[in-house]
Each structure stands twice: as structure tokens, then as C-alpha cells.
Design an enzyme around this catalytic site. Structure first.
Site, PDB file in Angstrom:
ATOM      1  N   ARG A   1       0.772  -1.190  -0.054  1.00  0.00           N
ATOM      2  CA  ARG A   1      -0.025   0.026  -0.100  1.00  0.00           C
ATOM      3  C   ARG A   1       0.847   1.305  -0.059  1.00  0.00           C
ATOM      4  O   ARG A   1       0.635   2.240  -0.574  1.00  0.00           O
ATOM      5  CB  ARG A   1      -1.005  -0.108   1.286  1.00  0.00           C
ATOM      6  CG  ARG A   1      -2.043   0.803   1.110  1.00  0.00           C
ATOM      7  CD  ARG A   1      -2.889   0.908   2.353  1.00  0.00           C
ATOM      8  NE  ARG A   1      -2.268   1.274   3.625  1.00  0.00           N
ATOM      9  CZ  ARG A   1      -2.004   2.631   3.552  1.00  0.00           C
ATOM     10  NH1 ARG A   1      -2.157   3.586   2.971  1.00  0.00           N
ATOM     11  NH2 ARG A   1      -1.317   2.933   4.958  1.00  0.00           N
TER      12      ARG A   1
ATOM     13  N   CYS B   1      -7.374   1.297  12.148  1.00  0.00           N
ATOM     14  CA  CYS B   1      -6.247   0.548  12.803  1.00  0.00           C
ATOM     15  C   CYS B   1      -6.469   0.064  14.052  1.00  0.00           C
ATOM     16  O   CYS B   1      -6.549  -0.982  14.560  1.00  0.00           O
ATOM     17  CB  CYS B   1      -4.965   1.497  12.546  1.00  0.00           C
ATOM     18  SG  CYS B   1      -4.625   1.611  11.163  1.00  0.00           S
TER      19      CYS B   1
ATOM     20  N   SER C   1      -2.898  -2.535  13.264  1.00  0.00           N
ATOM     21  CA  SER C   1      -1.775  -2.248  12.618  1.00  0.00           C
ATOM     22  C   SER C   1      -1.354  -0.899  13.183  1.00  0.00           C
ATOM     23  O   SER C   1      -1.832  -0.178  13.301  1.00  0.00           O
ATOM     24  CB  SER C   1      -2.014  -2.004  11.103  1.00  0.00           C
ATOM     25  OG  SER C   1      -1.124  -1.212  10.437  1.00  0.00           O
TER      26      SER C   1
ATOM     27  N   HIS D   1       4.880  -1.787  13.810  1.00  0.00           N
ATOM     28  CA  HIS D   1       6.081  -1.492  12.676  1.00  0.00           C
ATOM     29  C   HIS D   1       6.584  -0.216  12.782  1.00  0.00           C
ATOM     30  O   HIS D   1       6.215   0.762  13.373  1.00  0.00           O
ATOM     31  CB  HIS D   1       5.593  -2.044  11.400  1.00  0.00           C
ATOM     32  CG  HIS D   1       4.435  -1.171  10.898  1.00  0.00           C
ATOM     33  ND1 HIS D   1       2.915  -2.012  11.132  1.00  0.00           N
ATOM     34  CD2 HIS D   1       4.251   0.130  10.501  1.00  0.00           C
ATOM     35  CE1 HIS D   1       2.231  -0.874  10.735  1.00  0.00           C
ATOM     36  NE2 HIS D   1       2.716   0.120  10.500  1.00  0.00           N
ATOM     37  N   ILE D   2       7.957  -0.153  12.208  1.00  0.00           N
ATOM     38  CA  ILE D   2       8.676   1.015  12.182  1.00  0.00           C
ATOM     39  C   ILE D   2       8.959   1.119  10.550  1.00  0.00           C
ATOM     40  O   ILE D   2       9.491   0.220   9.958  1.00  0.00           O
ATOM     41  CB  ILE D   2       9.849   0.909  12.863  1.00  0.00           C
ATOM     42  CG1 ILE D   2       9.852   0.876  14.433  1.00  0.00           C
ATOM     43  CG2 ILE D   2      10.817   2.225  12.667  1.00  0.00           C
ATOM     44  CD1 ILE D   2      11.018   1.096  15.311  1.00  0.00           C
TER      45      ILE D   2
ATOM     46  N   SER E   1       3.957   7.969   5.846  1.00  0.00           N
ATOM     47  CA  SER E   1       3.607   7.212   4.912  1.00  0.00           C
ATOM     48  C   SER E   1       2.088   7.311   4.380  1.00  0.00           C
ATOM     49  O   SER E   1       1.234   6.726   5.504  1.00  0.00           O
ATOM     50  CB  SER E   1       4.140   5.726   5.156  1.00  0.00           C
ATOM     51  OG  SER E   1       5.359   5.880   5.145  1.00  0.00           O
TER      52      SER E   1
HETATM   53  N1  LIG Z   1       1.415   5.737   8.165  1.00  0.00           N
HETATM   54  C1  LIG Z   1       0.418   6.002   8.914  1.00  0.00           C
HETATM   55  N2  LIG Z   1       0.648   6.206  10.204  1.00  0.00           N
HETATM   56  C2  LIG Z   1      -0.327   6.613  11.025  1.00  0.00           C
HETATM   57  O1  LIG Z   1      -0.188   6.798  12.207  1.00  0.00           O
HETATM   58  C3  LIG Z   1      -1.672   7.214  10.668  1.00  0.00           C
HETATM   59  C4  LIG Z   1      -1.966   7.043   9.176  1.00  0.00           C
HETATM   60  N3  LIG Z   1      -0.994   6.436   8.375  1.00  0.00           N
HETATM   61  N4  LIG Z   1      -3.135   7.100   8.735  1.00  0.00           N
HETATM   62  C5  LIG Z   1      -4.367   7.334   9.897  1.00  0.00           C
HETATM   63  C6  LIG Z   1      -3.893   8.134  10.904  1.00  0.00           C
HETATM   64  C7  LIG Z   1      -3.502   9.467  10.931  1.00  0.00           C
HETATM   65  N5  LIG Z   1      -2.511   9.430  11.768  1.00  0.00           N
HETATM   66  C8  LIG Z   1      -1.502  10.112  12.054  1.00  0.00           C
HETATM   67  C9  LIG Z   1      -0.996  11.209  10.978  1.00  0.00           C
HETATM   68  C10 LIG Z   1      -0.166  12.003  11.248  1.00  0.00           C
HETATM   69  C11 LIG Z   1       0.840  12.018  12.322  1.00  0.00           C
HETATM   70  C12 LIG Z   1       1.704  12.981  12.668  1.00  0.00           C
HETATM   71  O2  LIG Z   1       2.220  13.580  11.797  1.00  0.00           O
HETATM   72  N6  LIG Z   1       2.179  13.491  13.888  1.00  0.00           N
HETATM   73  C13 LIG Z   1       3.163  14.526  14.068  1.00  0.00           C
HETATM   74  C14 LIG Z   1       2.705  15.517  14.149  1.00  0.00           C
HETATM   75  C15 LIG Z   1       1.399  15.850  14.831  1.00  0.00           C
HETATM   76  C16 LIG Z   1       1.239  17.456  14.858  1.00  0.00           C
HETATM   77  O3  LIG Z   1       2.011  18.492  14.267  1.00  0.00           O
HETATM   78  O4  LIG Z   1      -0.122  17.736  15.132  1.00  0.00           O
HETATM   79  C17 LIG Z   1       3.987  14.052  15.197  1.00  0.00           C
HETATM   80  O5  LIG Z   1       5.148  14.078  15.161  1.00  0.00           O
HETATM   81  O6  LIG Z   1       3.281  13.308  16.102  1.00  0.00           O
HETATM   82  C18 LIG Z   1       0.269  11.378  13.613  1.00  0.00           C
HETATM   83  C19 LIG Z   1      -0.794  10.560  13.568  1.00  0.00           C
HETATM   84  C20 LIG Z   1      -2.500   8.190  12.794  1.00  0.00           C
HETATM   85  N7  LIG Z   1      -2.513   7.290  11.454  1.00  0.00           N
HETATM   86  O1  LIG Z   2      -4.909   5.107  14.617  1.00  0.00           O
HETATM   87  C1  LIG Z   2      -3.899   4.807  13.666  1.00  0.00           C
HETATM   88  C2  LIG Z   2      -4.296   4.855  12.392  1.00  0.00           C
HETATM   89  C3  LIG Z   2      -3.214   4.419  11.335  1.00  0.00           C
HETATM   90  N1  LIG Z   2      -2.130   3.697  12.013  1.00  0.00           N
HETATM   91  C4  LIG Z   2      -1.080   3.328  10.836  1.00  0.00           C
HETATM   92  C5  LIG Z   2      -0.680   2.026  10.966  1.00  0.00           C
HETATM   93  C6  LIG Z   2      -0.137   1.811   9.353  1.00  0.00           C
HETATM   94  O2  LIG Z   2       1.243   2.115   9.491  1.00  0.00           O
HETATM   95  C7  LIG Z   2      -1.000   2.904   8.897  1.00  0.00           C
HETATM   96  C8  LIG Z   2      -2.255   1.992   8.200  1.00  0.00           C
HETATM   97  O3  LIG Z   2      -1.852   1.318   6.968  1.00  0.00           O
HETATM   98  P1  LIG Z   2      -2.498  -0.213   6.800  1.00  0.00           P
HETATM   99  O4  LIG Z   2      -1.848  -0.621   5.312  1.00  0.00           O
HETATM  100  O5  LIG Z   2      -3.959   0.155   6.658  1.00  0.00           O
HETATM  101  O6  LIG Z   2      -2.255  -1.013   7.714  1.00  0.00           O
HETATM  102  O7  LIG Z   2      -1.471   3.705   9.632  1.00  0.00           O
HETATM  103  C9  LIG Z   2      -1.669   3.816  13.222  1.00  0.00           C
HETATM  104  O8  LIG Z   2      -0.690   3.370  13.717  1.00  0.00           O
HETATM  105  N2  LIG Z   2      -2.639   4.269  14.081  1.00  0.00           N
END
Ligand SMILES: Nc1nc(=O)c2c([nH]1)NC[C@@H]1CN(c3ccc(C(=O)N[C@@H](CCC(=O)O)C(=O)O)cc3)CN21
Ligand SMILES: O=c1ccn([C@H]2C[C@H](O)[C@@H](COP(=O)(O)O)O2)c(=O)[nH]1
Length: 283
Positions: A22, A160, A181, A221-222, A282
Site C-alpha cells: 500500500r 487501525c 496495524s 512496525h517502524i 507514509s
Molecule cells: N502511516 C500512517 N501512520 C499513522 O499513524 C496513521 C496513518 N498512516 N493514517 C491514519 C492516521 C493518521 N494518524 C496520524 C497522522 C499524522 C501524524 C503526525 O504527523 N504526527 C506528527 C505531528 C502532529 C502534529 O503536528 O499535530 C507527530 O510528530 O506526532 C500522526 C498520526 C495516525 N494514522
Molecule cells: O490510529 C492509527 C491509524 C493508522 N496507523 C497506521 C498503521 C499503518 O502504518 C497505517 C495504516 O496502514 P494499513 O496498510 O491500513 O495497515 O497507519 C496507526 O498506527 N494508528
């Protein structure tokens, strides 16, 4: 906080490289992690080995409680975390079910508050749980599930953290949350806060004592582009003691959460942390 660092170290030391189609990236992966949070004693599980944007984490979860399906509504509450999944993933952009900019589709809270039945009616899972717990009832099925395989193709991402089960022992409330995940550097930093805060809030609005929250993760995962920062920067730091989460005591009902509550109704007291680390995300 130690349990978070132990999981990170375990992935670094024992993880297996897995290709992910993905995102097109490789992930260093372990299977199975169990985390517990002491909500009774308000040991707020915020990451201290880097700055954590805890308000964004709580805003995201409040959006699920409200059943939001749009990244703009999440931004209004105080988080941009859904912008990329709503607007930058090509598979979702090409999906005819997508209703335009910022639409996330039938994900998370939509399933939690308006699960569709074959006869066209909807099920409000969270309302049922709040009603039961308020009356002191735990029917051994107080389950909020966001996972609806029949509608995966109508949403931008499968949930997730997909299942939250509440349990009552006397007047003490417990929560068991399941995650399929977990992006440990970014997502887990938010998810720990969300599981803790969900139990604290549900105890408050149902008039119960908060007990322990159990957080069970399958694939932890990382991503390959996060590994160096985790191994050589974050894991070299010593954690600080856990701070406390303060929630406005005027929040008394599910309607309060649905209507007037903002991030100003939450405060973290005594948060000491190391400088921020910007991990790659990602889509
Ligand atoms: N790859 C991936 N990882 C995730 O954790 C994740 C997804 N996708 N897709 C759906 C949601 C969205 N979530 C996210 C998305 C972005 C941040 C992030 O960028 N956090 C930064 C900055 C946050 C801010 O400035 O408010 C951090 O340093 O924590 C964290 C969780 C958790 N989920
Ligand atoms: O609350 C959340 C939402 C998303 N994630 C992470 C876990 C994965 O890295 C991606 C989702 O990818 P899938 O291919 O659908 O598993 O987003 C998370 O940690 N916490």
C-alpha cells in the site's frame, strides 16, 4: 512510557523486514504487543522522549466519537492527521465513492455511530454502550467496532484501532482496545493517548470509576525511513515521569462531547519532554 520504549527496542533488535504494497515501503515488524495504562491513578501515557502533540491526538479521537467523515471537520477540532489519507492517496482519489475534497468515506466513527443495517436503518453502537454503562449494565458485549469489511471499499483506510470493549466490575470501568496495524513512531504516540483518554471520558460521562485500559496490538512496525531517527535519536534518550491529564469536570454526557467540547477542555499537567523529532509519514 517504559513499555513504549521497550516495544521500540524490541522492533529494532528482533523485527523482521516486511514489504508493504500500500505504501511502497518496507517496515521492520514484530507481531503482538500488550500495553496497559493506569487510568485509575491518572498515569497519562504520553511520550516524553520527544515532544508529543497530545491535543491533536485527543482531537482525532473526539472526531471519531462524533462520527466525523471529513478531514475538514478534524482540522476544525485541531488536527490535520486525516488530510493526507483523505486527499493524497491515489487509490482513494480514484475511488468513485469519494465525495470530494477532504472526504474520508465510511471509516471509524461513521461505523461507530451509524453502522448500516440491511433494512436501511443505522446502529449507534456508542449510544448503546453509554446507556448501558450509565445504568450499571455490562452485558459482556459492550463493544464499539469500527471494522466493517462490507464497507472497506467505501473508505480511505481500514481502521487501525478497530475495536473498543468496555467492562464493568462493580463501579469500576475497564477498556480493552484492539489494533491490527501500528505505526509505532507516529501512530502509537497518538493511540496510547487515545485509549487512555477514551476510558477516562467514558468513566466520567457514565459516572463510573476509571480502572485500567488494555491496548492489544497485532502488527507493530517502524517504516524504513523512520528507523534511523528511532534507533539513533529517540531510543538514546531517558524518559521523564508521567504527567497527569485534566478533563473539564463539566463534561457529563455524550451530548456534551458531541456539541460544545473543544481541546480547551483538556490539559496536561507536569509534561516534561525532550525536543521534537519529525518522523516521515507514509500515505
Ligand atoms: N502511516 C500512517 N501512520 C499513522 O499513524 C496513521 C496513518 N498512516 N493514517 C491514519 C492516521 C493518521 N494518524 C496520524 C497522522 C499524522 C501524524 C503526525 O504527523 N504526527 C506528527 C505531528 C502532529 C502534529 O503536528 O499535530 C507527530 O510528530 O506526532 C500522526 C498520526 C495516525 N494514522
Ligand atoms: O490510529 C492509527 C491509524 C493508522 N496507523 C497506521 C498503521 C499503518 O502504518 C497505517 C495504516 O496502514 P494499513 O496498510 O491500513 O495497515 O497507519 C496507526 O498506527 N494508528
Amino acid at each position: 512510557m517504559r513499555q513504549y520504549l521497550d516495544l521500540c527496542q524490541r522492533i529494532v533488535d528482533q523485527g523482521t523486514w516486511v514489504e508493504n504494497e500500500r505504501t511502497g515501503k518496507r517496515c521492520l515488524t514484530v507481531i503482538n504487543a500488550d500495553l496497559t495504562y493506569d487510568v485509575a491513578n491518572n498515569q497519562f501515557p504520553i511520550i516524553t522522549t520527544r515532544k508529543s502533540y497530545w491535543k491533536a491526538a485527543i482531537a482525532e479521537f473526539l472526531g471519531y466519537i462524533r462520527g466525523y467523515d471529513n478531514a475538514a471537520d478534524f482540522r476544525q477540532l485541531g488536527t490535520k492527521t486525516w488530510d493526507a489519507n483523505a486527499n493524497e492517496n491515489q487509490v482513494w482519489l480514484n475511488n468513485p465513492a469519494r465525495k470530494g475534497t477532504d472526504d474520508m468515506g465510511r471509516v471509524y466513527g461513521v461505523q461507530g455511530r451509524a453502522w448500516r443495517k440491511p433494512n436501511g436503518e443505522t446502529v449507534d453502537q456508542l449510544r448503546k454502550i453509554v446507556n448501558d454503562l450509565t445504568r450499571g449494565i455490562d452485558d459482556r458485549g459492550e463493544i464499539l467496532t469500527f471494522l466493517n469489511p462490507g464497507e472497506f471499499d467505501l473508505g480511505c483506510l481500514r481502521p487501525c484501532m478497530y475495536n473498543h470493549t468496555f467492562s464493568l466490575l462493580g463501579d469500576t470501568l475497564y477498556l480493552t482496545s484492539y489494533q491490527r496495524s501500528c505505526d509505532v513512531p507516529l501512530g502509537l504516540n497518538f493511540n496510547q493517548i487515545q485509549v487512555f483518554t477514551f476510558l477516562a471520558l467514558m468513566a466520567q460521562i457514565t459516572g463510573k470509576k476509571a480502572g485500567t485500559a488494555y491496548h492489544k496490538i497485532v502488527n507493530a512496525h517502524i517504516y524504513e525511513d523512520q528507523l534511523e531517527l528511532m534507533r539513533d535519536v529517540q531510543l538514546k534518550r531517558e524518559p521523564f515521569p508521567s504527567p497527569k491529564l485534566e478533563i473539564n469536570p463539566d463534561i457529563k454526557t455524550l451530548e456534551d462531547l458531541e456539541t460544545w467540547v473543544t481541546m480547551d477542555d483538556f490539559n496536561v499537567v507536569g509534561y516534561e519532554c525532550h525536543p521534537p523529532i519529525k518522523y516521515p509519514f507514509s500515505v
